[in-house]
Design a protein around this motif. Structure first.
Motif, PDB file in Angstrom:
ATOM      1  N   ASP A  79       0.826  -1.209   0.000  1.00 61.08           N
ATOM      2  CA  ASP A  79       0.000   0.000   0.000  1.00 61.08           C
ATOM      3  C   ASP A  79       0.857   1.253   0.000  1.00 61.08           C
ATOM      4  N   MET A  80       1.921   1.237   0.786  1.00 56.24           N
ATOM      5  CA  MET A  80       2.781   2.408   0.861  1.00 56.24           C
ATOM      6  C   MET A  80       3.446   2.687  -0.491  1.00 56.24           C
ATOM      7  N   GLY A  81       3.883   1.641  -1.177  1.00 57.86           N
ATOM      8  CA  GLY A  81       4.478   1.804  -2.495  1.00 57.86           C
ATOM      9  C   GLY A  81       3.490   2.406  -3.477  1.00 57.86           C
ATOM     10  N   ARG A  82       2.242   1.936  -3.403  1.00 54.70           N
ATOM     11  CA  ARG A  82       1.204   2.466  -4.295  1.00 54.70           C
ATOM     12  C   ARG A  82       0.905   3.928  -3.975  1.00 54.70           C
ATOM     13  N   LEU A  83       0.757   4.254  -2.710  1.00 57.70           N
ATOM     14  CA  LEU A  83       0.445   5.628  -2.320  1.00 57.70           C
ATOM     15  C   LEU A  83       1.561   6.587  -2.715  1.00 57.70           C
ATOM     16  N   MET A  84       2.795   6.165  -2.486  1.00 54.96           N
ATOM     17  CA  MET A  84       3.927   7.018  -2.851  1.00 54.96           C
ATOM     18  C   MET A  84       4.070   7.152  -4.361  1.00 54.96           C
ATOM     19  N   GLY A  85       3.646   6.116  -5.084  1.00 50.19           N
ATOM     20  CA  GLY A  85       3.765   6.137  -6.533  1.00 50.19           C
ATOM     21  C   GLY A  85       2.684   6.953  -7.222  1.00 50.19           C
ATOM     22  N   VAL A  86       1.528   7.112  -6.571  1.00 48.83           N
ATOM     23  CA  VAL A  86       0.385   7.774  -7.205  1.00 48.83           C
ATOM     24  C   VAL A  86       0.167   9.196  -6.707  1.00 48.83           C
ATOM     25  N   LEU A  87       0.193   9.407  -5.409  1.00 49.25           N
ATOM     26  CA  LEU A  87      -0.350  10.641  -4.844  1.00 49.25           C
ATOM     27  C   LEU A  87       0.493  11.913  -5.047  1.00 49.25           C
ATOM     28  N   PRO A  88       1.828  11.882  -4.947  1.00 49.35           N
ATOM     29  CA  PRO A  88       2.567  13.140  -5.154  1.00 49.35           C
ATOM     30  C   PRO A  88       2.290  13.779  -6.520  1.00 49.35           C
ATOM     31  N   SER A  89       2.331  12.980  -7.577  1.00 50.45           N
ATOM     32  CA  SER A  89       2.044  13.532  -8.904  1.00 50.45           C
ATOM     33  C   SER A  89       0.559  13.861  -9.052  1.00 50.45           C
ATOM     34  N   MET A  90      -0.301  13.083  -8.411  1.00 54.65           N
ATOM     35  CA  MET A  90      -1.735  13.327  -8.452  1.00 54.65           C
ATOM     36  C   MET A  90      -2.071  14.690  -7.830  1.00 54.65           C
ATOM     37  N   SER A  91      -1.438  15.017  -6.713  1.00 49.84           N
ATOM     38  CA  SER A  91      -1.725  16.293  -6.052  1.00 49.84           C
ATOM     39  C   SER A  91      -1.365  17.467  -6.960  1.00 49.84           C
ATOM     40  N   GLN A  92      -0.264  17.344  -7.688  1.00 50.07           N
ATOM     41  CA  GLN A  92       0.151  18.399  -8.609  1.00 50.07           C
ATOM     42  C   GLN A  92      -0.806  18.513  -9.791  1.00 50.07           C
ATOM     43  N   GLN A  93      -1.298  17.385 -10.267  1.00 49.11           N
ATOM     44  CA  GLN A  93      -2.226  17.392 -11.398  1.00 49.11           C
ATOM     45  C   GLN A  93      -3.564  18.004 -11.000  1.00 49.11           C
ATOM     46  N   ILE A  94      -4.013  17.716  -9.775  1.00 48.17           N
ATOM     47  CA  ILE A  94      -5.272  18.294  -9.296  1.00 48.17           C
ATOM     48  C   ILE A  94      -5.159  19.810  -9.234  1.00 48.17           C
ATOM     49  N   GLU A  95      -4.027  20.301  -8.756  1.00 47.11           N
ATOM     50  CA  GLU A  95      -3.812  21.750  -8.698  1.00 47.11           C
ATOM     51  C   GLU A  95      -3.811  22.346 -10.110  1.00 47.11           C
ATOM     52  N   ALA A  96      -3.155  21.655 -11.051  1.00 47.79           N
ATOM     53  CA  ALA A  96      -3.123  22.131 -12.443  1.00 47.79           C
ATOM     54  C   ALA A  96      -4.526  22.143 -13.047  1.00 47.79           C
ATOM     55  N   ARG A 156      -6.747   2.163  -9.446  1.00 44.74           N
ATOM     56  CA  ARG A 156      -5.543   2.378  -8.634  1.00 44.74           C
ATOM     57  C   ARG A 156      -5.497   3.795  -8.079  1.00 44.74           C
ATOM     58  N   GLU A 157      -5.867   4.772  -8.901  1.00 46.01           N
ATOM     59  CA  GLU A 157      -5.861   6.165  -8.458  1.00 46.01           C
ATOM     60  C   GLU A 157      -6.951   6.413  -7.419  1.00 46.01           C
ATOM     61  N   LEU A 158      -8.145   5.912  -7.694  1.00 43.26           N
ATOM     62  CA  LEU A 158      -9.273   6.088  -6.773  1.00 43.26           C
ATOM     63  C   LEU A 158      -8.981   5.444  -5.424  1.00 43.26           C
ATOM     64  N   GLU A 159      -8.450   4.237  -5.464  1.00 53.59           N
ATOM     65  CA  GLU A 159      -8.126   3.523  -4.237  1.00 53.59           C
ATOM     66  C   GLU A 159      -7.061   4.259  -3.431  1.00 53.59           C
TER      67      GLU A 159
END
Length: 453
Positions: free
Chosen positions: A83-100, A259-262
């Protein structure tokens, strides 16, 4: 010219998105409830049913508690390695995309939420995986204090290993949970002198399912059958609408991947459990109805993997209830309880299977992919039955010349409806049921994989 066309196209898409998403944005409440988050619900966020308390107190009037048998899930933890690998792999870039997305006029998160997401960084490191998070220290300590105050003649005493049995699984988080529970019950000074036992495996009382080949084969790894209802639920209108709503709310013009939603949902759940006094920015992606859909999605997994969805689940817990029977039967026979406290620390799978074995929180019908609306008020939901630090206790009372047994879940009394007539059990009632369970419990036979002829 092409740049202008592209700009106009983007503006039109943004307008369409905005119009179609107006009601989706309006559905976000100022304070969206985030306390029903399945097995990652924080103990301090979990609702506790107090409806039986008065009647229970009246029933045990004049009785004295002699012995407690407690089964406790470990406290709030950090994510697992996967889970930690998935969260670290998805969320940092996701947060930047949401802001964009929001800078381009899509999405409907508030500025303060966007500010939190733009500066978000994973609040954990790889070394934290599966370990207790600090909130768990308070969870377990408060539970220990609760039982000490509830039965001071049993637990507001000097710790003596003769009077207390403590056991936990080989996972570090259960040993840590035991430590902080004892810290709450016996105090900061005393706990440092308590010698905890060495965990062992296999443990047929606390992690029996891990040593049951038949359960592993027929249930846990039976992807086709066990997780069928969950897969079908993903295809329903309720789940698809939820995915569309969350994607639109975050400004995406395409549906989020599973994967992103989860990942977004899991980070919301973890942070809500770690910091119960504040709302995670990731939780702002969901409305109240979204949380209900996602909770049901989780419930469908655990219901068939550990709960009433498969008869083998509850049967594998027979040794655990046999342990309870042995201690209480010996105390009644001798007229003296030793040890006076039996404290076990395990996992959500253990808790759910034991609850199913004794018939607690059984729903009126099976959870299915197509009865979500009918099951809105179901009694079986993982947010209630297996949050972090969930606990089930049985207390043996002496009442003059007879004995009674009280059952507590999350510290509150619950009746064993299918076993006993009252909120408390007459010992003869529970003894009869436990004895039958004890006599027929053969894990070697139960867990054997039978060849199909």
């Amino acid at each position: 010219m092409m740049t202008q066309i592209a700009a106009i196209g983007a503006a039109l898409i943004s307008l369409i998105c905005c119009c179609s998403g107006a009601s989706i944005c309006d559905s976000i409440e100022e304070e969206t409830p985030v306390h029903l988050l399945s097995t990652k619900t924080g103990y301090f966020n979990a609702e506790k049913d107090k409806s039986h308390w008065k009647k229970f107190s009246e029933e045990v009037g004049g009785c004295s508690a002699q012995q407690m048998w407690l089964l406790n899930r470990h406290g709030t933890r950090f994510p697992t390695r996967n889970d930690m690998g998935r969260l670290m792999g998805v969320l940092p870039s996701m947060s930047q995309q949401i802001e964009a997305n929001h800078r381009q006029g899509r999405g409907c998160l508030k500025k303060e939420v966007l500010d939190q997401l733009s500066s978000w960084f994973p609040p954990y490191e790889i070394r934290d995986r599966e370990q207790l998070q600090e909130t768990a220290y308070d969870e377990l300590s408060s539970i220990g204090e609760y039982w000490r105050d509830m039965f001071p003649h049993l637990f507001n005493v000097t710790y003596d290993p003769v009077n207390f049995k403590v056991d936990f699984t080989v996972k570090n988080r259960t040993g840590q949970s035991a430590y902080h529970f004892l810290r709450g019950m016996f105090g900061e000074d005393a706990v440092g002198n308590i010698e905890l036992p060495e965990p062992y495996s296999p443990n047929f009382i606390l992690r029996f399912y891990k040593s049951c080949p038949r359960w592993l084969h027929e249930v846990y790894k039976n992807y086709e059958t066990t997780y069928k209802e969950r897969r079908l639920f993903v295809q329903t209108e309720e789940f698809q609408n939820m995915t569309h709503a969350v994607s639109t709310r975050l400004g995406f013009m395409h549906p989020l991947t599973p994967r992103e939603l989860e990942s977004i949902y899991d980070e919301c759940r973890y942070e809500s459990a770690w910091w119960p006094g504040r709302k995670s920015a990731w939780c702002s992606a969901f409305s109240h109805s979204d949380f209900e859909v996602l909770e049901y999605h989780q419930d469908l997994k655990y219901y068939y993997e550990d709960g009433y969805g498969h008869p083998l689940n509850s049967k594998t817990a027979c040794r655990t209830l046999g342990d309870l029977y042995t201690y209480f039967r010996t105390s009644v026979s001798l007229g003296e309880a030793r040890p006076q406290g039996i404290f076990y620390f395990a996992h959500d799978k253990t808790i759910i299977k034991v609850l199913s074995h004794v018939g607690l929180f059984q729903p009126s019908q099976h959870l299915k992919h197509d009865n979500f609306a009918e099951m809105k008020n179901r009694s079986w939901r993982t947010s209630y039955v297996s949050p972090f630090s969930a606990n089930l206790a049985f207390v043996l009372y002496r009442c003059d010349s007879e004995y009674k047994v009280g059952t507590f879940f999350q510290g509150q009394p619950v009746p064993l409806m299918g076993i006993c007539r009252g909120v408390t059990c007459q010992w003869e009632e529970l003894n009869s049921w436990l004895n039958e369970n004890y006599q027929t419990c053969d894990l070697s036979k139960l867990c054997m994989i039978h060849d199909e002829l």
